[in-house]
Every structure is written in structure tokens, then in C-alpha cells.
Motif scaffolding. Sequence first.
Motif, PDB file in Angstrom:
ATOM      1  N   VAL A   1      19.171   2.552  19.634  1.00 29.98           N
ATOM      2  CA  VAL A   1      18.544   3.615  18.852  1.00 29.98           C
ATOM      3  C   VAL A   1      18.248   3.119  17.436  1.00 29.98           C
ATOM      4  O   VAL A   1      17.156   3.338  16.904  1.00 29.98           O
ATOM      5  N   ALA A   2      19.195   2.419  16.838  1.00 30.53           N
ATOM      6  CA  ALA A   2      18.992   1.893  15.487  1.00 30.53           C
ATOM      7  C   ALA A   2      17.806   0.924  15.456  1.00 30.53           C
ATOM      8  O   ALA A   2      16.979   0.985  14.542  1.00 30.53           O
ATOM      9  N   ALA A   3      17.719   0.051  16.448  1.00 35.13           N
ATOM     10  CA  ALA A   3      16.608  -0.914  16.496  1.00 35.13           C
ATOM     11  C   ALA A   3      15.268  -0.201  16.654  1.00 35.13           C
ATOM     12  O   ALA A   3      14.275  -0.570  16.011  1.00 35.13           O
ATOM     13  N   THR A   4      15.213   0.831  17.461  1.00 26.29           N
ATOM     14  CA  THR A   4      13.974   1.579  17.661  1.00 26.29           C
ATOM     15  C   THR A   4      13.550   2.289  16.380  1.00 26.29           C
ATOM     16  O   THR A   4      12.370   2.308  16.028  1.00 26.29           O
ATOM     17  N   ILE A   5      14.507   2.853  15.659  1.00 25.18           N
ATOM     18  CA  ILE A   5      14.192   3.538  14.407  1.00 25.18           C
ATOM     19  C   ILE A   5      13.706   2.540  13.354  1.00 25.18           C
ATOM     20  O   ILE A   5      12.754   2.813  12.620  1.00 25.18           O
ATOM     21  N   VAL A   6      14.324   1.356  13.289  1.00 27.87           N
ATOM     22  CA  VAL A   6      13.867   0.327  12.343  1.00 27.87           C
ATOM     23  C   VAL A   6      12.438  -0.092  12.671  1.00 27.87           C
ATOM     24  O   VAL A   6      11.603  -0.245  11.776  1.00 27.87           O
ATOM     25  N   ASP A   7      12.127  -0.251  13.958  1.00 24.41           N
ATOM     26  CA  ASP A   7      10.766  -0.603  14.373  1.00 24.41           C
ATOM     27  C   ASP A   7       9.772   0.475  13.936  1.00 24.41           C
ATOM     28  O   ASP A   7       8.692   0.172  13.420  1.00 24.41           O
ATOM     29  N   LEU A   8      10.145   1.737  14.104  1.00 22.70           N
ATOM     30  CA  LEU A   8       9.281   2.837  13.677  1.00 22.70           C
ATOM     31  C   LEU A   8       9.075   2.818  12.167  1.00 22.70           C
ATOM     32  O   LEU A   8       7.955   2.994  11.678  1.00 22.70           O
ATOM     33  N   LEU A   9      10.141   2.586  11.422  1.00 21.13           N
ATOM     34  CA  LEU A   9      10.026   2.537   9.962  1.00 21.13           C
ATOM     35  C   LEU A   9       9.089   1.424   9.509  1.00 21.13           C
ATOM     36  O   LEU A   9       8.293   1.608   8.590  1.00 21.13           O
ATOM     37  N   ILE A  10       9.178   0.273  10.148  1.00 22.12           N
ATOM     38  CA  ILE A  10       8.287  -0.847   9.803  1.00 22.12           C
ATOM     39  C   ILE A  10       6.835  -0.464  10.068  1.00 22.12           C
ATOM     40  O   ILE A  10       5.950  -0.697   9.237  1.00 22.12           O
ATOM     41  N   ASP A  11       6.582   0.150  11.231  1.00 17.32           N
ATOM     42  CA  ASP A  11       5.213   0.570  11.552  1.00 17.32           C
ATOM     43  C   ASP A  11       4.693   1.616  10.566  1.00 17.32           C
ATOM     44  O   ASP A  11       3.544   1.551  10.127  1.00 17.32           O
ATOM     45  N   MET A  12       5.543   2.565  10.214  1.00 19.20           N
ATOM     46  CA  MET A  12       5.119   3.601   9.263  1.00 19.20           C
ATOM     47  C   MET A  12       4.866   2.996   7.880  1.00 19.20           C
ATOM     48  O   MET A  12       3.916   3.362   7.196  1.00 19.20           O
ATOM     49  N   TRP A  13       5.707   2.055   7.477  1.00 18.90           N
ATOM     50  CA  TRP A  13       5.543   1.401   6.176  1.00 18.90           C
ATOM     51  C   TRP A  13       4.232   0.617   6.136  1.00 18.90           C
ATOM     52  O   TRP A  13       3.532   0.607   5.123  1.00 18.90           O
ATOM     53  N   GLN A  14       3.894  -0.047   7.248  1.00 24.34           N
ATOM     54  CA  GLN A  14       2.623  -0.773   7.300  1.00 24.34           C
ATOM     55  C   GLN A  14       1.447   0.180   7.147  1.00 24.34           C
ATOM     56  O   GLN A  14       0.459  -0.141   6.497  1.00 24.34           O
ATOM     57  N   GLY A  15       1.568   1.385   7.742  1.00 23.88           N
ATOM     58  CA  GLY A  15       0.521   2.394   7.580  1.00 23.88           C
ATOM     59  C   GLY A  15       0.379   2.843   6.138  1.00 23.88           C
ATOM     60  O   GLY A  15      -0.723   3.039   5.640  1.00 23.88           O
ATOM     61  N   VAL A  16       1.515   2.993   5.453  1.00 19.86           N
ATOM     62  CA  VAL A  16       1.489   3.379   4.034  1.00 19.86           C
ATOM     63  C   VAL A  16       0.835   2.284   3.203  1.00 19.86           C
ATOM     64  O   VAL A  16       0.032   2.552   2.311  1.00 19.86           O
ATOM     65  N   LEU A  17       1.167   1.030   3.487  1.00 15.22           N
ATOM     66  CA  LEU A  17       0.586  -0.080   2.726  1.00 15.22           C
ATOM     67  C   LEU A  17      -0.921  -0.177   2.938  1.00 15.22           C
ATOM     68  O   LEU A  17      -1.660  -0.550   2.022  1.00 15.22           O
ATOM     69  N   LYS A  18      -1.398   0.162   4.139  1.00 12.67           N
ATOM     70  CA  LYS A  18      -2.837   0.120   4.413  1.00 12.67           C
ATOM     71  C   LYS A  18      -3.594   1.160   3.592  1.00 12.67           C
ATOM     72  O   LYS A  18      -4.770   0.984   3.303  1.00 12.67           O
ATOM     73  N   GLU A  19      -2.922   2.248   3.231  1.00 10.91           N
ATOM     74  CA  GLU A  19      -3.541   3.295   2.416  1.00 10.91           C
ATOM     75  C   GLU A  19      -3.920   2.774   1.031  1.00 10.91           C
ATOM     76  O   GLU A  19      -4.786   3.334   0.375  1.00 10.91           O
ATOM     77  N   LYS A  20      -3.222   1.733   0.562  1.00  7.85           N
ATOM     78  CA  LYS A  20      -3.431   1.162  -0.775  1.00  7.85           C
ATOM     79  C   LYS A  20      -3.317   2.239  -1.852  1.00  7.85           C
ATOM     80  O   LYS A  20      -4.125   2.329  -2.768  1.00  7.85           O
ATOM     81  N   ASN A  21      -2.264   3.040  -1.713  1.00 11.18           N
ATOM     82  CA  ASN A  21      -1.973   4.111  -2.657  1.00 11.18           C
ATOM     83  C   ASN A  21      -0.669   3.740  -3.345  1.00 11.18           C
ATOM     84  O   ASN A  21       0.390   3.719  -2.718  1.00 11.18           O
ATOM     85  N   LEU A  22      -0.734   3.432  -4.625  1.00 10.52           N
ATOM     86  CA  LEU A  22       0.433   2.964  -5.368  1.00 10.52           C
ATOM     87  C   LEU A  22       1.568   3.981  -5.342  1.00 10.52           C
ATOM     88  O   LEU A  22       2.733   3.613  -5.169  1.00 10.52           O
ATOM     89  N   LEU A  23       1.247   5.263  -5.471  1.00 14.31           N
ATOM     90  CA  LEU A  23       2.284   6.303  -5.457  1.00 14.31           C
ATOM     91  C   LEU A  23       3.045   6.295  -4.136  1.00 14.31           C
ATOM     92  O   LEU A  23       4.273   6.283  -4.112  1.00 14.31           O
ATOM     93  N   LEU A  24       2.317   6.287  -3.016  1.00 17.61           N
ATOM     94  CA  LEU A  24       2.971   6.294  -1.716  1.00 17.61           C
ATOM     95  C   LEU A  24       3.752   5.004  -1.466  1.00 17.61           C
ATOM     96  O   LEU A  24       4.826   5.021  -0.858  1.00 17.61           O
ATOM     97  N   THR A  25       3.224   3.892  -1.939  1.00 18.87           N
ATOM     98  CA  THR A  25       3.897   2.606  -1.753  1.00 18.87           C
ATOM     99  C   THR A  25       5.223   2.564  -2.498  1.00 18.87           C
ATOM    100  O   THR A  25       6.218   2.057  -1.979  1.00 18.87           O
ATOM    101  N   LEU A  26       5.258   3.104  -3.695  1.00 21.03           N
ATOM    102  CA  LEU A  26       6.486   3.073  -4.498  1.00 21.03           C
ATOM    103  C   LEU A  26       7.448   4.220  -4.173  1.00 21.03           C
ATOM    104  O   LEU A  26       8.637   4.127  -4.467  1.00 21.03           O
ATOM    105  N   MET A  27       6.938   5.275  -3.560  1.00 19.49           N
ATOM    106  CA  MET A  27       7.755   6.450  -3.313  1.00 19.49           C
ATOM    107  C   MET A  27       8.932   6.162  -2.376  1.00 19.49           C
ATOM    108  O   MET A  27      10.059   6.598  -2.641  1.00 19.49           O
TER     109      MET A  27
END
Length: 192
Positions: free
Chosen positions: A124-150
Motif C-alpha cells: 500500500v505504501a509503495a502504491t501511494i508513493v507511486d501515485l504521489l510521484i505521478d501527481m507531482w509530475q502533473g503539477v510540474l507540467k502545469e508550470k505554476n510556481l504557486l502549485l509547485t511550491l505549495m
Amino acid sequence: MQLNKLKVYFLLFRFSFSISAFTFGGGYVVIPMMRKYFVKDLKLISEQELLEMAAIAQSTPGAIAVNIAVLVGYRIAGLKGAVITCIGTILPPIMILSIISFFYQSFRDNNIISSLLKGMEAGVAATIVDLLIDMWQGVLKEKNLLLTLMAPFAFLANFVFNVNVLYIIIFCSVLCLAQSFIKNKLGGVESE
């Protein structure tokens, strides 16, 4: 046409039932499974739609797994799809809990089952970490400084400085609303 609807209803029930039956660890574990089936395999919804539904599911009362299943079902097949995915999602836990409650004494004292459940925690922990990485990559693609630093600042505020999560959520919500307001205001000025 009627046959296609029945096929979609059956697929919704089958996938929501199997996801609910074979994922342990709560709502966040369901999201990668839904992405696999509904976004990548069946291509019934987009990655962005799933992330938006996950955000809505997190902010509404109730279990995240059921909330997101209902949203996905509604997006794919309307109200009937929402009802079907809701039933498909809640049926496995009800069945499992009924069996466990019937044999509670045996399950409680069984070392193998206790060890098995401990082992599932790592998965379960590994699956959640994988999801967090995918979500973080989506945030980085937005190129929104506020969301990236939040995200890192929210983590630091809670983990290091023990700021209550409710205050962090309210503060981040106000920041995002202010950013949206400013962008809309600037967008309105530019179009005039």
C-alpha cells in the motif's frame, strides 16, 4: 445501442468490483487502479479528468474510494453508471466484513493472517508513493510556481512545524483562489 449500454454498465461494475475487492489501504490506492483501467486500458476518461475527480472525491464527505467510483461512473454513464459503480465498490467490503465478523475469533488469533496484513502495508505504501510521484509530475507540467511550491511547504508546515492540516488546507485554498482571481482579472484586462 442498448447492447453497448449494457456492456458499459457491466464493465463499470466489473472494474469497480475488482478494484474494490483487490486493493487494500483506502481511497488513494484506488486511484492508480482506476487510472490503469479507465484511462489507459479503456480510454473512457482522461488523466486530467481522473485527477480532477480525485480532488473532488477527497473534498467531499465519505470514503474516497466510493466517491471517486461514483464520479467516474457518473462521468462515463450518467446516474445509472454512478449507482452501478457505487454498488460495485461497496459490495466487496461488505462481503469481506460479513465473513470476517462471522469468523472473527479465528481471524483475530491467526498469526498467518496478521502477518499477511502487515505485508500488505508495504504494498500500500509503495502504491501511494507511486501515485504521489505521478501527481507531482502533473503539477510540474502545469508550470505554476504557486502549485509547485505549495506541496513542499505544506509538508514542512505539517511535519516539521506541526501546523494543523485544517489551517494548511484553508491557507492553500485561499492562495489558489487569490491566484485564480488575479489571473481572471488580468485575463479580462488583456482581452479588452
